[in-house]
Structures are given as C-alpha cells and as structure tokens.
Design an enzyme around this catalytic site. Structure first.
Site, PDB file in Angstrom:
ATOM      1  N   ASP A   1      -0.078   5.019   1.185  1.00 35.59           N
ATOM      2  CA  ASP A   1      -0.217   5.994   2.268  1.00 35.59           C
ATOM      3  C   ASP A   1      -0.028   5.346   3.635  1.00 35.59           C
ATOM      4  O   ASP A   1      -0.656   4.340   3.961  1.00 35.59           O
ATOM      5  CB  ASP A   1      -1.596   6.649   2.217  1.00 35.59           C
ATOM      6  CG  ASP A   1      -1.825   7.401   0.921  1.00 35.59           C
ATOM      7  OD1 ASP A   1      -0.855   7.598   0.173  1.00 35.59           O
ATOM      8  OD2 ASP A   1      -2.976   7.777   0.645  1.00 35.59           O
TER       9      ASP A   1
ATOM     10  N   ASP B   1      -1.447  -0.450   6.050  1.00 31.59           N
ATOM     11  CA  ASP B   1      -1.804   0.118   7.352  1.00 31.59           C
ATOM     12  C   ASP B   1      -3.292   0.030   7.640  1.00 31.59           C
ATOM     13  O   ASP B   1      -3.720   0.321   8.756  1.00 31.59           O
ATOM     14  CB  ASP B   1      -1.412   1.605   7.391  1.00 31.59           C
ATOM     15  CG  ASP B   1      -2.323   2.444   6.496  1.00 31.59           C
ATOM     16  OD1 ASP B   1      -3.144   3.216   7.039  1.00 31.59           O
ATOM     17  OD2 ASP B   1      -2.256   2.303   5.270  1.00 31.59           O
TER      18      ASP B   1
ATOM     19  N   ASP C   1       0.868  -1.171   0.000  1.00 29.81           N
ATOM     20  CA  ASP C   1       0.000   0.000   0.000  1.00 29.81           C
ATOM     21  C   ASP C   1       0.908   1.226   0.000  1.00 29.81           C
ATOM     22  O   ASP C   1       2.114   1.113   0.274  1.00 29.81           O
ATOM     23  CB  ASP C   1      -0.900  -0.040   1.247  1.00 29.81           C
ATOM     24  CG  ASP C   1      -1.823   1.161   1.336  1.00 29.81           C
ATOM     25  OD1 ASP C   1      -2.367   1.581   0.294  1.00 29.81           O
ATOM     26  OD2 ASP C   1      -1.993   1.680   2.454  1.00 29.81           O
TER      27      ASP C   1
END
Length: 268
Positions: free
Chosen positions: A15, A186, A13
């Site tokens: 961000d 996250d 991922d």
C-alpha cells in the site's frame, strides 16, 4: 547466465508503495454492493482512505485494526467474500498501480533479483496482486478459516518486526544476500524490514519515516503516476485472471474494520 543462482532480492511493501491506495480500503463499494457493509460504512471508509493517503496509518491505528479483526470477522462466510473479491479485484487494483513501481520491479527482475511483496494486508488479495506483477514470493497476513467461515483468529500477522523476521527467514531459505538486497516502504512501522537490507528506500514516506530516512541518509522516492497495469504488462485473459483471484477473501475483514462495520452485517 540464466542458470546463475539468485543472490539478492527486492522487498516491497504494497500500500502506497506499489499501489496508490490502501488495499483494504479500496473495496468498500464492491462490498456494499455485495451486502457486506452499509452505505454509512462506505462513507467512513472513504474518510479513512483520505486519512491514510494524507498521513498514513500509525501504529495505534493498525493495532486497533488487528484487535477489531479478531472480534468482527468470526462467522463471516468465506465463499461470499471470495466471490466478490474475484469479480472486482482486477478492476480495482489495475488502475491504481504506480507506474514507477512497475518500472522498478522490472529493473530488479532484469538485474536477476527476486521480487518479494511483504504486506500486512490479507494473503488472499496480496497473492493475486503479486501474480499480476510477476512477484516471486509474497508474505502477507493470514486469517484462520474453519468450515467455510472466518474463525476470528489471525494465523499470521505480517506487521512491523514480523516483516523483518519474514524477510530474514526467506533470505535464509532462498540464499539471498541481504546486504545486497533492496527494501521499499512508505511506513515508519516498516523500519525493521528496511533495516534488514543493505539498500533501504523510503517511498512516499509518512512524516516519521521521512524523518528517519533523512537521519539515516536513506534515499526517498516519490511515486505519483498510477497507471493501468494492462498497459504495462501482458495480463491473462479475464476468465483466467478471475480463476487466479478466486482465493480472495481476507481483505474483506480489513476493509470492514476500517469502515467501522459491526459484527453480523453479512447474511447467512
């Protein structure tokens, strides 16, 4: 050895996994300077960035962003957005890349695994970031463009289950062994992607993903050291970088949505 086929990959991922901020919120000030959003909207985006950093964006927030994107971006001039992104992206992204992520990416590359960035952010921004990091492939959201303007439609939305489908499709295309592949995120919304690989990792997880990781005994990584990328990787000269970044654009839509911009802020 160098001719051996790649049999596994590492899926990241973007961000809060590779970079320390939301890629769609980091551009509020440049877009204000370019006349895309108001000062009030910049203040709202600062607050949204705080919420994102502290608690993460939940499913409902992301869905609201998707709905607003459809309504708000219609008619926006792509050339104007591209120009601003091309002039500012490198300076904005370079200082907020996690040192730990750069090292981890290098370790996977050294081990012969492909590196793939899988992000809900716009491909016009994710792809140049992937180029800077040496990623082999990028999966990202794509917005429709017609006659030089955003139509307001989303061609492809890289979110939740769709990320897992993209990972599996790319594995089938490239011959990756997913059981021997790695995944990093996250967000709880990326559980399907993490479930698709044999080695899932929660990175700076939101509370829901942390709980899931503990229940499933997934490793939890904490990245805390944003570092200037140019201190770690040999970057191309500025002109070449800007040329590569000239495809930028769709992140403006995400930034404006999070900032609460009303349709029609962009001039003709």
């Amino acid at each position: 050895m160098s001719d051996a086929p790649v049999t596994a990959a590492a899926f990241f991922d973007l961000d809060k996994t590779i970079i320390a901020k939301s890629s769609v919120l980091a551009f509020s000030k440049p877009f204000q300077a370019g006349g895309l959003i108001s000062r009030r909207s910049v203040l709202r985006s600062v607050y949204a960035q705080f919420v994102f950093t502290v608690g993460g964006a939940d499913h409902d927030q992301v869905e609201r962003m998707r709905q607003f994107m459809s309504r708000l971006c219609a008619g926006w001039d792509v050339a104007t957005v591209r120009e601003i992104v091309a002039e500012t992206l490198h300076n904005i992204v370079d200082p907020i890349v996690y040192d730990e992520a750069v090292q981890l990416i290098a370790e996977h590359q050294h081990a012969g695994r492909d590196v793939v960035i899988v992000s809900t952010s716009g491909s016009e921004v994710v792809e140049p970031i992937g180029d800077l990091l040496g990623a082999d492939h990028v999966v990202a959201t794509r917005l429709a463009v017609e006659d030089g303007h955003y139509t307001g439609d989303i061609e492809y939305y890289a979110y939740a289950e769709e990320k897992a489908k993209a990972v599996k499709a790319l594995a089938a295309e490239r011959g990756y062994d997913l059981e021997n592949s790695y995944g990093y995120s996250d967000s709880i919304t990326d559980v399907p992607m993490l479930e698709a690989v044999g080695h899932p990792y929660a990175v700076n997880p939101d509370k829901d993903l942390r709980r899931t990781a503990e229940q499933r005994e997934w490793p939890v990584l904490v990245f805390t050291k944003p570092v200037a990328l140019q201190s770690k990787l040999p970057l191309p000269p500025p002109k070449q970088t800007l040329a590569a970044l000239a495809v930028g654009g769709a992140v403006a839509v995400g930034a404006a949505v999070w900032a609460g911009v009303r349709r029609g802020r962009i001039g003709a």
